[in-house]
Design a protein around this motif. Structure first.
Motif, PDB file in Angstrom:
ATOM      1  N   LEU A 181     -51.393 -42.528  61.907  1.00 52.56           N
ATOM      2  CA  LEU A 181     -52.237 -41.772  60.979  1.00 52.56           C
ATOM      3  C   LEU A 181     -51.441 -41.307  59.767  1.00 52.56           C
ATOM      4  N   ASN A 182     -50.237 -40.785  60.011  1.00 58.71           N
ATOM      5  CA  ASN A 182     -49.399 -40.312  58.905  1.00 58.71           C
ATOM      6  C   ASN A 182     -49.038 -41.444  57.949  1.00 58.71           C
ATOM      7  N   GLU A 183     -48.833 -42.619  58.516  1.00 58.30           N
ATOM      8  CA  GLU A 183     -48.518 -43.801  57.691  1.00 58.30           C
ATOM      9  C   GLU A 183     -49.667 -44.105  56.727  1.00 58.30           C
ATOM     10  N   TYR A 184     -50.899 -44.021  57.239  1.00 52.54           N
ATOM     11  CA  TYR A 184     -52.052 -44.306  56.383  1.00 52.54           C
ATOM     12  C   TYR A 184     -52.360 -43.148  55.445  1.00 52.54           C
ATOM     13  N   PHE A 185     -52.076 -41.921  55.880  1.00 49.88           N
ATOM     14  CA  PHE A 185     -52.233 -40.761  54.986  1.00 49.88           C
ATOM     15  C   PHE A 185     -51.340 -40.935  53.769  1.00 49.88           C
ATOM     16  N   GLU A 186     -50.113 -41.343  54.015  1.00 50.43           N
ATOM     17  CA  GLU A 186     -49.161 -41.547  52.918  1.00 50.43           C
ATOM     18  C   GLU A 186     -49.637 -42.680  51.999  1.00 50.43           C
ATOM     19  N   LYS A 187     -50.147 -43.729  52.603  1.00 53.94           N
ATOM     20  CA  LYS A 187     -50.646 -44.871  51.842  1.00 53.94           C
ATOM     21  C   LYS A 187     -51.824 -44.467  50.948  1.00 53.94           C
ATOM     22  N   ASP A 188     -52.686 -43.569  51.477  1.00 51.15           N
ATOM     23  CA  ASP A 188     -53.871 -43.122  50.728  1.00 51.15           C
ATOM     24  C   ASP A 188     -53.624 -41.837  49.939  1.00 51.15           C
ATOM     25  N   LYS A 189     -52.359 -41.443  49.842  1.00 49.36           N
ATOM     26  CA  LYS A 189     -51.959 -40.256  49.069  1.00 49.36           C
ATOM     27  C   LYS A 189     -52.643 -38.986  49.573  1.00 49.36           C
ATOM     28  N   GLY A 190     -52.635 -38.830  50.888  1.00 51.56           N
ATOM     29  CA  GLY A 190     -53.101 -37.581  51.490  1.00 51.56           C
ATOM     30  C   GLY A 190     -54.570 -37.505  51.816  1.00 51.56           C
ATOM     31  N   GLN A 191     -55.329 -38.553  51.541  1.00 51.20           N
ATOM     32  CA  GLN A 191     -56.760 -38.532  51.830  1.00 51.20           C
ATOM     33  C   GLN A 191     -57.174 -39.877  52.416  1.00 51.20           C
ATOM     34  N   LEU A 192     -57.474 -39.918  53.714  1.00 50.65           N
ATOM     35  CA  LEU A 192     -57.819 -41.180  54.358  1.00 50.65           C
ATOM     36  C   LEU A 192     -59.094 -41.784  53.773  1.00 50.65           C
ATOM     37  N   SER A 193     -59.084 -43.084  53.587  1.00 50.08           N
ATOM     38  CA  SER A 193     -60.260 -43.794  53.095  1.00 50.08           C
ATOM     39  C   SER A 193     -60.995 -44.449  54.273  1.00 50.08           C
ATOM     40  N   TYR A 194     -62.235 -44.816  54.050  1.00 53.65           N
ATOM     41  CA  TYR A 194     -63.026 -45.505  55.076  1.00 53.65           C
ATOM     42  C   TYR A 194     -62.346 -46.812  55.473  1.00 53.65           C
ATOM     43  N   GLU A 195     -61.822 -47.532  54.474  1.00 52.31           N
ATOM     44  CA  GLU A 195     -61.176 -48.814  54.723  1.00 52.31           C
ATOM     45  C   GLU A 195     -59.943 -48.654  55.606  1.00 52.31           C
ATOM     46  N   SER A 196     -59.172 -47.612  55.375  1.00 56.33           N
ATOM     47  CA  SER A 196     -57.954 -47.390  56.167  1.00 56.33           C
ATOM     48  C   SER A 196     -58.285 -47.113  57.627  1.00 56.33           C
ATOM     49  N   ILE A 197     -59.346 -46.339  57.861  1.00 51.30           N
ATOM     50  CA  ILE A 197     -59.731 -46.018  59.235  1.00 51.30           C
ATOM     51  C   ILE A 197     -60.136 -47.290  59.978  1.00 51.30           C
ATOM     52  N   GLN A 198     -60.784 -48.212  59.273  1.00 47.06           N
ATOM     53  CA  GLN A 198     -61.185 -49.475  59.898  1.00 47.06           C
ATOM     54  C   GLN A 198     -59.982 -50.356  60.235  1.00 47.06           C
ATOM     55  N   GLU A 199     -58.884 -50.162  59.512  1.00 53.49           N
ATOM     56  CA  GLU A 199     -57.701 -51.006  59.691  1.00 53.49           C
ATOM     57  C   GLU A 199     -56.812 -50.569  60.854  1.00 53.49           C
ATOM     58  N   MET A 200     -56.825 -49.291  61.212  1.00 50.91           N
ATOM     59  CA  MET A 200     -55.842 -48.746  62.150  1.00 50.91           C
ATOM     60  C   MET A 200     -55.948 -49.377  63.546  1.00 50.91           C
ATOM     61  N   PRO A 201     -55.002 -50.213  63.924  1.00 51.54           N
ATOM     62  CA  PRO A 201     -55.091 -50.902  65.217  1.00 51.54           C
ATOM     63  C   PRO A 201     -54.900 -49.977  66.418  1.00 51.54           C
ATOM     64  N   TYR A 202     -53.975 -49.016  66.309  1.00 52.57           N
ATOM     65  CA  TYR A 202     -53.717 -48.157  67.467  1.00 52.57           C
ATOM     66  C   TYR A 202     -54.841 -47.148  67.667  1.00 52.57           C
ATOM     67  N   LEU A 203     -55.430 -46.671  66.590  1.00 56.19           N
ATOM     68  CA  LEU A 203     -56.578 -45.764  66.695  1.00 56.19           C
ATOM     69  C   LEU A 203     -57.726 -46.468  67.410  1.00 56.19           C
ATOM     70  N   ASP A 204     -57.983 -47.710  67.039  1.00 55.89           N
ATOM     71  CA  ASP A 204     -59.035 -48.501  67.673  1.00 55.89           C
ATOM     72  C   ASP A 204     -58.737 -48.693  69.162  1.00 55.89           C
ATOM     73  N   ALA A 205     -57.465 -48.971  69.465  1.00 53.08           N
ATOM     74  CA  ALA A 205     -57.070 -49.188  70.863  1.00 53.08           C
ATOM     75  C   ALA A 205     -57.236 -47.920  71.689  1.00 53.08           C
ATOM     76  N   CYS A 206     -56.944 -46.758  71.103  1.00 50.33           N
ATOM     77  CA  CYS A 206     -57.087 -45.478  71.821  1.00 50.33           C
ATOM     78  C   CYS A 206     -58.549 -45.201  72.153  1.00 50.33           C
ATOM     79  N   PHE A 207     -59.446 -45.467  71.213  1.00 50.20           N
ATOM     80  CA  PHE A 207     -60.864 -45.259  71.461  1.00 50.20           C
ATOM     81  C   PHE A 207     -61.366 -46.184  72.565  1.00 50.20           C
ATOM     82  N   LYS A 208     -60.949 -47.439  72.505  1.00 50.65           N
ATOM     83  CA  LYS A 208     -61.403 -48.396  73.519  1.00 50.65           C
ATOM     84  C   LYS A 208     -60.883 -48.017  74.901  1.00 50.65           C
ATOM     85  N   GLU A 209     -59.635 -47.560  74.965  1.00 52.95           N
ATOM     86  CA  GLU A 209     -59.067 -47.195  76.261  1.00 52.95           C
ATOM     87  C   GLU A 209     -59.773 -45.978  76.845  1.00 52.95           C
TER      88      GLU A 209
END
Length: 297
Positions: A181-209
């Motif tokens: 999450l911090n990696e994508y926060f930095e990429k989006d300059k402190g504000q997560l975008s919809y596109e970034s949330i769709q990209e996060m592989p580990y976030l997706d894996a956590c929800f599925k598990e």
């Protein structure tokens, strides 16, 4: 819609900081997450802005809780109807608390009436449904709009509460997810975008598990569309004929926790869904399966 969800998330964080603070406290994840999903559904789908976290005893919160916590008799009728659908029609069994259902209908009807009276147009869920009333009738459209309230608030709240609970029990997973999450926060300059949330592989894996270990629905209901003969592969018993029209229950919870399909099923291991083959396995049915799978996916 994403901007409205972000606004609700900020209010959720403010509430969490006030109630938990730096010292840390125990809190009920289902109530907490359901309040967030309630606020999100109300503003995104119906254009109703309610500060749920500031008004924990509001009628909207009480409606959400009743939907999440049916009375024992209501739960019993629900399970009976799954096994004997004809009884449901014969006895006119309802799946939810009648008073709560009527409140939801009244809320949605009032929103429609207000928009009609003031000639308001909106691009939200209700705005898209409004023209359909002339085609399918107001009652059918109201039922569809009410179903969205249940699915969007109750089931999503359960799923979100589940992952918060699993992350709390598994701090090493929580830390790994935090790093992503911090990696994508930095990429989006402190504000997560919809596109970034769709990209996060580990976030997706956590929800599925989380949905694997504790699916929102313990089983799926189907109806056999044509007579079928099932032959056990190990020939442990004679073939079984399943007649057309027979109600079928698929035990999702049992399948998800079967070591035949998932290694060490009692352990929370999101990494299993990082594997391409496992990510697409037919044995994961957190959102159901087939053409009638949950749109929440």
């Amino acid at each position: 819609m994403f901007a409205s969800m972000t606004k609700g998330a900020k209010q959720m964080i403010e509430y969490l900081n006030k109630t938990v603070g730096d010292e840390g406290k125990t809190f009920e994840t289902i109530d907490f997450s359901s309040n967030y999903t309630l606020e999100t559904v109300l503003i995104c789908a119906y254009g109703i802005e309610v500060k749920v976290f500031e008004e924990p005893d509001s009628k909207f919160v009480q409606m959400g809780k009743k939907l999440l916590q049916p009375k024992p008799l209501e739960a019993f009728f629900f399970y009976v109807s799954m096994l004997y659908p004809k009884i449901t029609k014969l006895l006119k069994i309802r799946f939810s608390n009648q008073g709560t259902s009527e409140q939801v209908f009244e809320m949605i009807k009032a929103a429609f009436d207000y928009r009609d009276k003031n000639n308001l147009e909106s691009k939200d869920f209700l705005g898209n449904l409004a023209p359909l009333r002339a085609v399918f009738g107001e009652k059918s459209v109201l039922a569809l709009a009410a179903a969205f309230f249940v699915d969007g608030q109750a089931t999503t709240g359960l799923a979100m509460g589940g992952i918060l609970y699993d992350l709390a029990k598994n701090p090493e997973v929580q830390q790994k997810l935090r790093e992503e999450l911090n990696e994508y926060f930095e990429k989006d300059k402190g504000q997560l975008s919809y596109e970034s949330i769709q990209e996060m592989p580990y976030l997706d894996a956590c929800f599925k598990e989380s949905l694997r270990m504790q699916p929102v629905l313990g089983f799926l209901t189907k109806v056999c569309t044509k007579t079928y003969t099932y032959t056990p592969p190990d020939e442990s018993h004679p073939p079984i004929v399943i007649e057309k029209g027979t109600p079928i229950l698929l035990p999702i919870h049992a399948i998800h926790n079967d070591p035949q399909y998932f290694d060490e099923p009692s352990k929370y291991i999101p990494e299993r869904f990082m594997d391409k083959e496992m990510a697409n396995t037919k044995y994961f049915m957190g959102f159901g399966n087939g053409p009638r799978a949950c749109i929440g996916n």
